[in-house]
Scaffold this active site. Structure first.
Site, PDB file in Angstrom:
ATOM      1  N   ILE A   1      28.469 -29.813  29.233  1.00  0.00           N
ATOM      2  CA  ILE A   1      29.327 -29.535  30.392  1.00  0.00           C
ATOM      3  C   ILE A   1      30.808 -29.625  29.994  1.00  0.00           C
ATOM      4  O   ILE A   1      31.611 -28.759  30.356  1.00  0.00           O
ATOM      5  CB  ILE A   1      28.985 -30.475  31.569  1.00  0.00           C
ATOM      6  CG1 ILE A   1      27.564 -30.176  32.064  1.00  0.00           C
ATOM      7  CG2 ILE A   1      29.991 -30.318  32.721  1.00  0.00           C
ATOM      8  CD1 ILE A   1      26.999 -31.168  33.048  1.00  0.00           C
TER       9      ILE A   1
ATOM     10  N   ASP B   1      34.789 -38.372  22.265  1.00  0.00           N
ATOM     11  CA  ASP B   1      33.333 -38.499  22.250  1.00  0.00           C
ATOM     12  C   ASP B   1      32.969 -39.139  20.918  1.00  0.00           C
ATOM     13  O   ASP B   1      33.082 -38.500  19.862  1.00  0.00           O
ATOM     14  CB  ASP B   1      32.700 -37.094  22.370  1.00  0.00           C
ATOM     15  CG  ASP B   1      31.183 -37.150  22.565  1.00  0.00           C
ATOM     16  OD1 ASP B   1      30.535 -38.019  21.958  1.00  0.00           O
ATOM     17  OD2 ASP B   1      30.671 -36.306  23.319  1.00  0.00           O
TER      18      ASP B   1
ATOM     19  N   HIS C   1      27.810 -35.890  45.561  1.00  0.00           N
ATOM     20  CA  HIS C   1      26.955 -35.570  44.400  1.00  0.00           C
ATOM     21  C   HIS C   1      26.367 -34.151  44.527  1.00  0.00           C
ATOM     22  O   HIS C   1      25.146 -33.982  44.542  1.00  0.00           O
ATOM     23  CB  HIS C   1      25.846 -36.630  44.265  1.00  0.00           C
ATOM     24  CG  HIS C   1      25.302 -36.719  42.856  1.00  0.00           C
ATOM     25  ND1 HIS C   1      24.837 -37.892  42.292  1.00  0.00           N
ATOM     26  CD2 HIS C   1      25.134 -35.776  41.889  1.00  0.00           C
ATOM     27  CE1 HIS C   1      24.418 -37.660  41.068  1.00  0.00           C
ATOM     28  NE2 HIS C   1      24.582 -36.367  40.802  1.00  0.00           N
ATOM     29  N   ILE C   2      27.262 -33.173  44.600  1.00  0.00           N
ATOM     30  CA  ILE C   2      26.792 -31.786  44.809  1.00  0.00           C
ATOM     31  C   ILE C   2      27.212 -30.838  43.683  1.00  0.00           C
ATOM     32  O   ILE C   2      27.058 -29.631  43.811  1.00  0.00           O
ATOM     33  CB  ILE C   2      27.288 -31.211  46.166  1.00  0.00           C
ATOM     34  CG1 ILE C   2      28.815 -31.372  46.314  1.00  0.00           C
ATOM     35  CG2 ILE C   2      26.550 -31.842  47.328  1.00  0.00           C
ATOM     36  CD1 ILE C   2      29.411 -30.599  47.489  1.00  0.00           C
TER      37      ILE C   2
ATOM     38  N   GLU D   1      24.641 -44.887  45.285  1.00  0.00           N
ATOM     39  CA  GLU D   1      24.408 -43.686  46.101  1.00  0.00           C
ATOM     40  C   GLU D   1      23.115 -43.870  46.882  1.00  0.00           C
ATOM     41  O   GLU D   1      22.190 -44.494  46.372  1.00  0.00           O
ATOM     42  CB  GLU D   1      24.305 -42.443  45.199  1.00  0.00           C
ATOM     43  CG  GLU D   1      25.617 -42.127  44.496  1.00  0.00           C
ATOM     44  CD  GLU D   1      25.558 -40.856  43.648  1.00  0.00           C
ATOM     45  OE1 GLU D   1      24.614 -40.067  43.802  1.00  0.00           O
ATOM     46  OE2 GLU D   1      26.464 -40.657  42.841  1.00  0.00           O
TER      47      GLU D   1
ATOM     48  N   ALA E   1      25.902 -30.015  40.967  1.00  0.00           N
ATOM     49  CA  ALA E   1      24.827 -29.174  40.426  1.00  0.00           C
ATOM     50  C   ALA E   1      24.016 -28.519  41.538  1.00  0.00           C
ATOM     51  O   ALA E   1      23.020 -27.849  41.270  1.00  0.00           O
ATOM     52  CB  ALA E   1      23.902 -30.026  39.563  1.00  0.00           C
TER      53      ALA E   1
ATOM     54  N   ASP F   1      32.643 -36.992  42.600  1.00  0.00           N
ATOM     55  CA  ASP F   1      31.407 -36.411  43.139  1.00  0.00           C
ATOM     56  C   ASP F   1      30.274 -37.425  43.067  1.00  0.00           C
ATOM     57  O   ASP F   1      29.211 -37.202  43.629  1.00  0.00           O
ATOM     58  CB  ASP F   1      31.047 -35.149  42.321  1.00  0.00           C
ATOM     59  CG  ASP F   1      29.815 -34.434  42.863  1.00  0.00           C
ATOM     60  OD1 ASP F   1      29.778 -34.182  44.091  1.00  0.00           O
ATOM     61  OD2 ASP F   1      28.883 -34.145  42.083  1.00  0.00           O
TER      62      ASP F   1
ATOM     63  N   ALA G   1      30.378 -36.990  36.722  1.00  0.00           N
ATOM     64  CA  ALA G   1      29.317 -37.376  35.772  1.00  0.00           C
ATOM     65  C   ALA G   1      28.435 -38.447  36.412  1.00  0.00           C
ATOM     66  O   ALA G   1      27.404 -38.129  37.018  1.00  0.00           O
ATOM     67  CB  ALA G   1      29.933 -37.854  34.470  1.00  0.00           C
ATOM     68  N   ARG G   2      28.863 -39.697  36.345  1.00  0.00           N
ATOM     69  CA  ARG G   2      28.119 -40.787  36.984  1.00  0.00           C
ATOM     70  C   ARG G   2      29.092 -41.833  37.504  1.00  0.00           C
ATOM     71  O   ARG G   2      30.069 -42.190  36.816  1.00  0.00           O
ATOM     72  CB  ARG G   2      27.155 -41.451  35.993  1.00  0.00           C
ATOM     73  CG  ARG G   2      25.874 -40.705  35.782  1.00  0.00           C
ATOM     74  CD  ARG G   2      25.010 -40.648  37.064  1.00  0.00           C
ATOM     75  NE  ARG G   2      23.770 -39.904  36.890  1.00  0.00           N
ATOM     76  CZ  ARG G   2      23.633 -38.580  37.081  1.00  0.00           C
ATOM     77  NH1 ARG G   2      24.656 -37.858  37.444  1.00  0.00           N
ATOM     78  NH2 ARG G   2      22.441 -38.006  36.916  1.00  0.00           N
TER      79      ARG G   2
HETATM   80  N1  LIG Z   1      27.448 -34.463  39.386  1.00  0.00           N
HETATM   81  C1  LIG Z   1      26.349 -33.848  39.007  1.00  0.00           C
HETATM   82  O1  LIG Z   1      25.620 -33.296  39.822  1.00  0.00           O
HETATM   83  C2  LIG Z   1      25.976 -33.791  37.552  1.00  0.00           C
HETATM   84  C3  LIG Z   1      25.318 -32.638  37.074  1.00  0.00           C
HETATM   85  C4  LIG Z   1      24.971 -32.585  35.730  1.00  0.00           C
HETATM   86  C5  LIG Z   1      25.256 -33.653  34.891  1.00  0.00           C
HETATM   87  N2  LIG Z   1      25.872 -34.760  35.399  1.00  0.00           N
HETATM   88  C6  LIG Z   1      26.196 -35.882  34.499  1.00  0.00           C
HETATM   89  O2  LIG Z   1      26.972 -35.362  33.429  1.00  0.00           O
HETATM   90  C7  LIG Z   1      26.544 -35.927  32.197  1.00  0.00           C
HETATM   91  C8  LIG Z   1      26.856 -34.981  31.055  1.00  0.00           C
HETATM   92  O3  LIG Z   1      26.021 -33.839  31.121  1.00  0.00           O
HETATM   93  P1  LIG Z   1      25.904 -32.837  29.876  1.00  0.00           P
HETATM   94  O4  LIG Z   1      24.925 -31.793  30.265  1.00  0.00           O
HETATM   95  O5  LIG Z   1      27.221 -32.431  29.392  1.00  0.00           O
HETATM   96  O6  LIG Z   1      25.221 -33.802  28.831  1.00  0.00           O
HETATM   97  P2  LIG Z   1      25.371 -33.769  27.236  1.00  0.00           P
HETATM   98  O7  LIG Z   1      24.330 -34.703  26.735  1.00  0.00           O
HETATM   99  O8  LIG Z   1      25.372 -32.364  26.736  1.00  0.00           O
HETATM  100  O9  LIG Z   1      26.827 -34.397  26.970  1.00  0.00           O
HETATM  101  C9  LIG Z   1      27.121 -35.732  27.123  1.00  0.00           C
HETATM  102  C10 LIG Z   1      28.145 -36.082  26.067  1.00  0.00           C
HETATM  103  O10 LIG Z   1      28.596 -37.415  26.301  1.00  0.00           O
HETATM  104  C11 LIG Z   1      28.789 -38.012  25.020  1.00  0.00           C
HETATM  105  N3  LIG Z   1      28.836 -39.459  25.090  1.00  0.00           N
HETATM  106  C12 LIG Z   1      27.826 -40.359  25.039  1.00  0.00           C
HETATM  107  N4  LIG Z   1      28.307 -41.610  25.069  1.00  0.00           N
HETATM  108  C13 LIG Z   1      29.649 -41.507  25.127  1.00  0.00           C
HETATM  109  C14 LIG Z   1      30.703 -42.460  25.157  1.00  0.00           C
HETATM  110  N5  LIG Z   1      30.459 -43.762  25.087  1.00  0.00           N
HETATM  111  N6  LIG Z   1      31.981 -42.009  25.252  1.00  0.00           N
HETATM  112  C15 LIG Z   1      32.255 -40.670  25.293  1.00  0.00           C
HETATM  113  N7  LIG Z   1      31.281 -39.719  25.211  1.00  0.00           N
HETATM  114  C16 LIG Z   1      30.005 -40.135  25.143  1.00  0.00           C
HETATM  115  C17 LIG Z   1      27.633 -37.501  24.190  1.00  0.00           C
HETATM  116  O11 LIG Z   1      27.881 -37.633  22.803  1.00  0.00           O
HETATM  117  C18 LIG Z   1      27.569 -36.051  24.641  1.00  0.00           C
HETATM  118  O12 LIG Z   1      28.352 -35.218  23.804  1.00  0.00           O
HETATM  119  C19 LIG Z   1      25.044 -36.200  32.427  1.00  0.00           C
HETATM  120  O13 LIG Z   1      24.579 -37.271  31.626  1.00  0.00           O
HETATM  121  C20 LIG Z   1      24.961 -36.528  33.898  1.00  0.00           C
HETATM  122  O14 LIG Z   1      25.011 -37.921  34.091  1.00  0.00           O
HETATM  123  C21 LIG Z   1      26.240 -34.848  36.702  1.00  0.00           C
HETATM  124  O1  LIG Z   2      19.548 -34.209  41.319  1.00  0.00           O
HETATM  125  C1  LIG Z   2      20.682 -33.811  41.518  1.00  0.00           C
HETATM  126  O2  LIG Z   2      20.947 -33.060  42.468  1.00  0.00           O
HETATM  127  C2  LIG Z   2      21.834 -34.220  40.615  1.00  0.00           C
HETATM  128  C3  LIG Z   2      21.443 -34.326  39.182  1.00  0.00           C
HETATM  129  C4  LIG Z   2      22.632 -34.375  38.292  1.00  0.00           C
HETATM  130  O3  LIG Z   2      23.419 -35.476  38.591  1.00  0.00           O
HETATM  131  C5  LIG Z   2      22.219 -34.383  36.846  1.00  0.00           C
HETATM  132  O4  LIG Z   2      22.376 -35.384  36.164  1.00  0.00           O
HETATM  133  O5  LIG Z   2      21.735 -33.325  36.401  1.00  0.00           O
END
Ligand SMILES: NC(=O)c1ccc[n+]([C@@H]2O[C@H](COP(=O)([O-])OP(=O)(O)OC[C@H]3O[C@@H](n4cnc5c(N)ncnc54)[C@H](O)[C@@H]3O)[C@@H](O)[C@H]2O)c1
Ligand SMILES: O=C(O)CC[C@@H](O)C(=O)O
Length: 320
Positions: free
Chosen positions: A150, A169, A283-284, A261, A286, A256, A231-232
């Protein structure tokens, strides 16, 4: 065999599952309710969106072979305990990266241009242009924390805005990361904090990232800087963020995701006093038709494959 969904998912994924298994949708994330439903249904696989799949939930399903996260971040699943019990855990990488990166960009633009608060005022019958002096993105520095799927998509999509991209990262060893036609210069965490005009978080929630953004990190940011977290929740200390916004330590934030939650704000919650300094969404990031359909199909195919062949695809890192 039986598959339980804690929350419902797109019909295309459900119908794939129905062709192979008996399915049940619990429609709850409440621990006690979920436990009773799971004990009764005794699933071979569980699909979870945001419901917590704890040790206790795992113990209530004696036939369980697969826990599948409907999405990327699987911090809501007790992976270590599942592994100990020889239950596989999967997630769905990539399928919601376009939606989540688009939403993050939306938050950046809306926050810097004060779109949400201007909209609220217009709907209250108030025309007040001088309250909404915005900030340009052109020429600014965007700090990406977590340069994974992302994080890279965001740089790629924002390339036309004239931003400079920097990243942090610890698991990426290159000094420069390519993102489409643009580049992200990798730095250490403190340098990213000092140099960014906007910081966007894209890490998983782990013991390393919990509270990564706290009073100490906010003190290193520019007072004109903005923080975006899609992210989280646990990656940002919400009390410290509130204090930093209130005291003008940083300029604004868009969230978000939340430490707990669902996050339902009481009428006089301190966050409601921050007005145009904060944007909150439930949390929307995605939650689009396209992403939800893709994820539902992938998760269904993973479970069909996994229950038939013994080992599912898309195992999370701990199983590789
Ligand atoms: N709000 C939402 O609806 C939503 C949707 C999708 C993902 N997310 C969150 O976004 C996160 C990232 O998604 P992604 O698809 O890019 O995952 P990804 O695994 O491709 O990328 C995560 C990156 O974070 C890095 N990372 C791990 N530990 C770290 C640290 N201590 N400091 C800095 N970087 C670190 C990893 O090396 C990796 O490159 C997911 O884990 C999820 O929690 C949220
Ligand atoms: O379930 C959802 O809608 C959110 C999931 C999203 O936070 C994810 O980590 O992919």
């Amino acid at each position: 065999m039986r598959v339980l969904l804690t929350e419902t998912m797109d019909e295309d994924g459900l119908s794939l599952l129905r062709n192979h298994f008996e399915i049940h949708i619990a429609n709850t994330t409440e621990k006690e309710k979920l436990k009773i439903i799971i004990e009764k249904f005794s699933p071979h696989a569980i699909i979870a969106k945001l419901a917590n799949i704890t040790r206790e939930i795992i113990d209530s399903a004696p036939h369980l072979k697969i826990i599948a996260k409907h999405g990327v971040g699987y911090d809501n699943i007790d992976v270590n305990y599942a592994k100990q019990k020889k239950i596989y855990v999967t997630n769905v990488p990539h399928d919601n990266a376009d939606s989540t990166s688009e939403f993050t960009i939306t938050l950046i633009l809306a926050l810097l241009k004060k779109v949400t608060v201007a909209d609220q005022k217009m709907k209250m019958g108030i025309w007040q242009r001088n309250e909404f002096l915005g900030t340009e993105i052109m020429g600014k520095t965007l700090g990406i924390v977590g340069v994974g799927f992302i994080g890279r998509k965001i740089a790629e999509k924002l390339a036309g805005f004239g931003l400079r991209f920097i990243g942090y990262d610890p698991y990426v060893k290159d000094n420069i990361v390519k993102a489409g036609y643009t580049e992200i210069q990798m730095l250490n965490f403190d340098d990213l904090l000092y140099r960014s005009d906007i910081i966007t978080i894209h890490t998983p929630l782990t013991s390393e990232t919990k509270n990564l953004f706290n009073k100490n990190s906010f003190e290193k940011m520019k007072s004109t800087a903005y923080l975006i977290n899609a992210a989280r929740g646990g990656v940002v200390n919400e009390v410290d963020l509130y204090e930093s916004l209130k005291g003008g330590r940083i300029a604004g934030a868009a969230l978000d995701v939340y430490e707990t939650e669902p996050f339902v704000i009481e009428p006089h919650h301190p966050l409601t006093n921050l007005h145009d300094k904060i944007i909150l969404t439930p949390h929307i990031a995605a939650y689009t038709r396209e992403a939800q359909k893709k994820i539902a199909i992938t998760v269904a195919e993973d479970i069909i494959y996994g229950l038939k062949n013994g080992i599912p695809r898309n195992l999370v890192g701990e199983f590789r």
